[in-house]
Motif scaffolding. Structure first.
Motif, PDB file in Angstrom:
ATOM      1  N   ARG A   1      49.768  48.009  36.128  1.00 17.75           N
ATOM      2  CA  ARG A   1      48.997  46.879  36.358  1.00 17.75           C
ATOM      3  C   ARG A   1      47.321  47.524  36.147  1.00 17.75           C
ATOM      4  O   ARG A   1      46.086  47.479  37.370  1.00 17.75           O
ATOM      5  N   TYR A   2      47.251  48.495  35.655  1.00 19.30           N
ATOM      6  CA  TYR A   2      45.934  49.614  35.765  1.00 19.30           C
ATOM      7  C   TYR A   2      45.162  49.853  33.685  1.00 19.30           C
ATOM      8  O   TYR A   2      46.057  49.894  33.045  1.00 19.30           O
ATOM      9  N   PHE A   3      44.159  48.753  33.571  1.00 18.76           N
ATOM     10  CA  PHE A   3      43.628  48.975  32.666  1.00 18.76           C
ATOM     11  C   PHE A   3      42.111  49.466  31.857  1.00 18.76           C
ATOM     12  O   PHE A   3      41.479  49.984  33.262  1.00 18.76           O
TER      13      PHE A   3
ATOM     14  N   TYR B   1      31.997  26.252  20.825  1.00 18.68           N
ATOM     15  CA  TYR B   1      32.398  26.369  22.526  1.00 18.68           C
ATOM     16  C   TYR B   1      32.941  27.682  23.537  1.00 18.68           C
ATOM     17  O   TYR B   1      33.758  27.893  22.939  1.00 18.68           O
ATOM     18  N   GLU B   2      32.445  27.851  24.560  1.00 15.63           N
ATOM     19  CA  GLU B   2      33.024  28.661  25.252  1.00 15.63           C
ATOM     20  C   GLU B   2      34.686  27.793  25.991  1.00 15.63           C
ATOM     21  O   GLU B   2      34.507  27.086  26.602  1.00 15.63           O
ATOM     22  N   SER B   3      35.421  28.936  26.198  1.00 14.22           N
ATOM     23  CA  SER B   3      36.500  28.332  27.193  1.00 14.22           C
ATOM     24  C   SER B   3      36.917  29.536  27.554  1.00 14.22           C
ATOM     25  O   SER B   3      37.686  30.525  27.776  1.00 14.22           O
ATOM     26  N   VAL B   4      37.510  29.111  29.135  1.00 15.97           N
ATOM     27  CA  VAL B   4      37.929  29.217  30.344  1.00 15.97           C
ATOM     28  C   VAL B   4      39.945  30.039  30.400  1.00 15.97           C
ATOM     29  O   VAL B   4      40.771  28.904  29.673  1.00 15.97           O
ATOM     30  N   LEU B   5      40.111  31.264  29.663  1.00 20.40           N
ATOM     31  CA  LEU B   5      41.515  32.119  29.203  1.00 20.40           C
ATOM     32  C   LEU B   5      42.037  32.004  30.763  1.00 20.40           C
ATOM     33  O   LEU B   5      43.240  31.732  30.501  1.00 20.40           O
ATOM     34  N   CYS B   6      42.070  33.024  31.496  1.00 20.57           N
ATOM     35  CA  CYS B   6      42.243  34.102  32.537  1.00 20.57           C
ATOM     36  C   CYS B   6      41.123  34.197  33.371  1.00 20.57           C
ATOM     37  O   CYS B   6      40.643  33.895  33.306  1.00 20.57           O
ATOM     38  N   VAL B   7      41.832  33.611  34.896  1.00 20.78           N
ATOM     39  CA  VAL B   7      40.923  33.570  35.856  1.00 20.78           C
ATOM     40  C   VAL B   7      41.561  34.507  36.859  1.00 20.78           C
ATOM     41  O   VAL B   7      42.925  33.833  37.214  1.00 20.78           O
ATOM     42  N   LYS B   8      41.114  35.398  37.403  1.00 20.41           N
ATOM     43  CA  LYS B   8      42.376  36.455  38.891  1.00 20.41           C
ATOM     44  C   LYS B   8      40.815  36.729  39.897  1.00 20.41           C
ATOM     45  O   LYS B   8      40.273  37.027  39.778  1.00 20.41           O
ATOM     46  N   PRO B   9      41.382  35.583  41.280  1.00 22.05           N
ATOM     47  CA  PRO B   9      40.106  36.078  41.816  1.00 22.05           C
ATOM     48  C   PRO B   9      40.137  37.687  42.591  1.00 22.05           C
ATOM     49  O   PRO B   9      38.856  37.628  43.156  1.00 22.05           O
ATOM     50  N   GLU B  10      41.296  38.078  42.331  1.00 17.14           N
ATOM     51  CA  GLU B  10      40.886  39.768  43.036  1.00 17.14           C
ATOM     52  C   GLU B  10      41.214  40.884  41.951  1.00 17.14           C
ATOM     53  O   GLU B  10      42.634  40.836  41.101  1.00 17.14           O
ATOM     54  N   VAL B  11      39.943  41.782  41.550  1.00 20.40           N
ATOM     55  CA  VAL B  11      40.733  43.153  41.108  1.00 20.40           C
ATOM     56  C   VAL B  11      39.199  44.231  41.894  1.00 20.40           C
ATOM     57  O   VAL B  11      38.457  44.151  41.968  1.00 20.40           O
ATOM     58  N   HIS B  12      40.001  45.290  41.501  1.00 23.30           N
ATOM     59  CA  HIS B  12      39.355  46.938  41.389  1.00 23.30           C
ATOM     60  C   HIS B  12      38.372  47.400  40.654  1.00 23.30           C
ATOM     61  O   HIS B  12      39.037  47.043  39.078  1.00 23.30           O
TER      62      HIS B  12
ATOM     63  N   ILE C   1      35.313  51.804  31.664  1.00 22.51           N
ATOM     64  CA  ILE C   1      35.674  51.743  33.569  1.00 22.51           C
ATOM     65  C   ILE C   1      37.130  51.464  33.395  1.00 22.51           C
ATOM     66  O   ILE C   1      37.523  50.609  32.331  1.00 22.51           O
ATOM     67  N   GLY C   2      37.847  51.315  34.616  1.00 21.15           N
ATOM     68  CA  GLY C   2      39.148  51.331  35.450  1.00 21.15           C
ATOM     69  C   GLY C   2      39.305  50.089  35.541  1.00 21.15           C
ATOM     70  O   GLY C   2      38.323  49.198  36.494  1.00 21.15           O
ATOM     71  N   VAL C   3      40.458  49.694  35.606  1.00 17.61           N
ATOM     72  CA  VAL C   3      40.154  48.083  35.646  1.00 17.61           C
ATOM     73  C   VAL C   3      41.589  47.747  36.529  1.00 17.61           C
ATOM     74  O   VAL C   3      42.651  48.178  36.198  1.00 17.61           O
ATOM     75  N   GLY C   4      42.101  47.555  38.339  1.00 19.24           N
ATOM     76  CA  GLY C   4      43.051  47.034  38.354  1.00 19.24           C
ATOM     77  C   GLY C   4      43.496  46.230  39.530  1.00 19.24           C
ATOM     78  O   GLY C   4      42.512  45.818  39.520  1.00 19.24           O
ATOM     79  N   PHE C   5      44.535  46.243  39.399  1.00 24.03           N
ATOM     80  CA  PHE C   5      45.518  44.730  40.156  1.00 24.03           C
ATOM     81  C   PHE C   5      45.772  45.209  40.988  1.00 24.03           C
ATOM     82  O   PHE C   5      46.836  45.708  41.200  1.00 24.03           O
ATOM     83  N   VAL C   6      46.230  44.034  42.092  1.00 20.48           N
ATOM     84  CA  VAL C   6      47.030  44.161  43.122  1.00 20.48           C
ATOM     85  C   VAL C   6      47.890  43.548  42.868  1.00 20.48           C
ATOM     86  O   VAL C   6      49.014  44.339  43.378  1.00 20.48           O
ATOM     87  N   ASP C   7      48.074  42.449  42.605  1.00 17.82           N
ATOM     88  CA  ASP C   7      49.565  41.744  41.446  1.00 17.82           C
ATOM     89  C   ASP C   7      50.355  42.321  40.817  1.00 17.82           C
ATOM     90  O   ASP C   7      49.314  42.418  39.497  1.00 17.82           O
TER      91      ASP C   7
ATOM     92  N   ALA D   1      48.331  41.617  36.694  1.00 17.36           N
ATOM     93  CA  ALA D   1      48.228  42.538  35.044  1.00 17.36           C
ATOM     94  C   ALA D   1      49.227  41.598  34.276  1.00 17.36           C
ATOM     95  O   ALA D   1      48.163  41.323  32.570  1.00 17.36           O
ATOM     96  N   PHE D   2      50.197  41.346  33.883  1.00 18.89           N
ATOM     97  CA  PHE D   2      50.462  40.584  33.412  1.00 18.89           C
ATOM     98  C   PHE D   2      49.910  39.877  32.617  1.00 18.89           C
ATOM     99  O   PHE D   2      50.050  39.234  31.059  1.00 18.89           O
ATOM    100  N   ASP D   3      49.226  38.099  33.060  1.00 19.92           N
ATOM    101  CA  ASP D   3      49.063  37.255  33.007  1.00 19.92           C
ATOM    102  C   ASP D   3      47.299  37.462  32.192  1.00 19.92           C
ATOM    103  O   ASP D   3      47.073  36.959  30.776  1.00 19.92           O
ATOM    104  N   PHE D   4      46.574  38.640  32.620  1.00 19.51           N
ATOM    105  CA  PHE D   4      45.965  39.680  31.634  1.00 19.51           C
ATOM    106  C   PHE D   4      45.952  39.743  30.789  1.00 19.51           C
ATOM    107  O   PHE D   4      45.546  39.905  29.401  1.00 19.51           O
ATOM    108  N   ASN D   5      46.944  40.428  30.306  1.00 13.97           N
ATOM    109  CA  ASN D   5      47.405  40.947  28.926  1.00 13.97           C
ATOM    110  C   ASN D   5      48.248  39.430  27.896  1.00 13.97           C
ATOM    111  O   ASN D   5      47.894  39.530  27.249  1.00 13.97           O
TER     112      ASN D   5
END
Length: 266
Positions: free
Chosen positions: A89-91, A6-17, A105-111, A115-119
């Motif tokens: 803040r960028y990956f 089954y598929e499980s959700v590990l992390c959700v961030k509402p805003e990313v560029h 592609i580049g991904v950046g977080f405002v907060d 970015a720490f939670d993503f990693n």
């Protein structure tokens, strides 16, 4: 991959560029300063999911949830997810479409906390994958694991320090136990010889006094015990009989003085 996973959700961030990443000319890492950070190519929601051993970084629309791009990650760290050298803040992630084409592609977080939670979410998933692999190997080959041998080897000896134990046993042997009475109670030693116990009358009563010039005439009289009055709670008639003579004596003091001048008036 099994269909039962089954598929499980590990992390959700509402805003990313999302940014376009220029080709890397050398082996040095990516730099976010080379991107056009004030002009992101796309903005939306980021969601990390896992299915079995695989992790997926999904870029979705904020409102409709439509998938914009997806980056499958089979191990970490790897080229599928890389951090830049000049910011936390960028990956750079490697996206892949249904036909198998790939792009970076580049991904950046405002907060910075996002970015720490993503990693951390990606790291924790692959730590779990590693633990599951080790447990599976141990289950298949249980005899290959290290065994703990606690037995004595040939010629091996040990020493025990029992000096304190001997001291405690010697101190316990010097103490004299008290004699035990009925019921297992210890009895106190008797009083020293040469002193006769003092007579204590019952509460509310007095000892009868003897004449001032009274002297015992023989040794036999000294052994005669005094007849004590009845304790409180006895019958009224007995109390009246015991103290009757004293009441008469107090009422006729003059007669007693004439008959026996040696007696003291009560």
């Amino acid at each position: 991959m099994a269909d039962s996973e089954y598929e499980s959700v590990l992390c959700v961030k509402p805003e990313v560029h999302v940014y376009r990443v220029p080709p890397r000319a050398s082996n040095r890492g990516y730099r976010a300063a080379e991107w056009q950070l004030d002009q992101p190519s796309w903005s939306g929601r980021l969601r990390i999911t896992s299915k079995g051993k695989m992790a997926f970084i999904k870029l979705e629309d904020k409102n409709s949830g439509e998938l914009f791009a997806q980056a499958p990650v089979d191990q970490f760290p790897s080229i599928a997810v890389e951090g830049v050298t000049d910011s936390s803040r960028y990956f750079v992630i490697r996206v892949e479409d249904e036909s198998g084409r790939r792009a970076f592609i580049g991904v950046g977080f405002v907060d910075r906390g996002d970015a720490f939670d993503f990693n951390v979410a990606i790291q924790d998933h692959f730590k779990w994958v590693k633990q599951q692999s080790e447990l599976a190997k141990q289950a298949q080959n249980p005899d290959q694991g290290p065994k703990l041998d606690l037995g004595f080897k040939e010629g091996q000896t040990i020493k025990l320090n029992i000096a304190n134990m001997k001291k405690k046993e010697g101190a316990a042997g010097n103490s004299k136990p008290r004699p035990a009475g009925p019921g297992g109670l210890s009895l106190l030693p008797p009083p020293p010889a040469g002193r006769s116990p003092a007579l204590i009358p019952p509460p509310g009563e007095q000892l009868p006094s003897c004449p001032a010039d009274y002297q015992p005439t023989s040794t036999a009289n000294t052994d005669v015990s005094l007849s004590w009055p009845q304790p409180v709670g006895a019958t009224t008639a007995a109390s009246a009989d015991i103290w009757g003579d004293f009441a008469k004596a107090s009422g006729s003091a003059s007669t007693q003085n004439q008959q026996s001048p040696g007696w003291v008036q009560f």
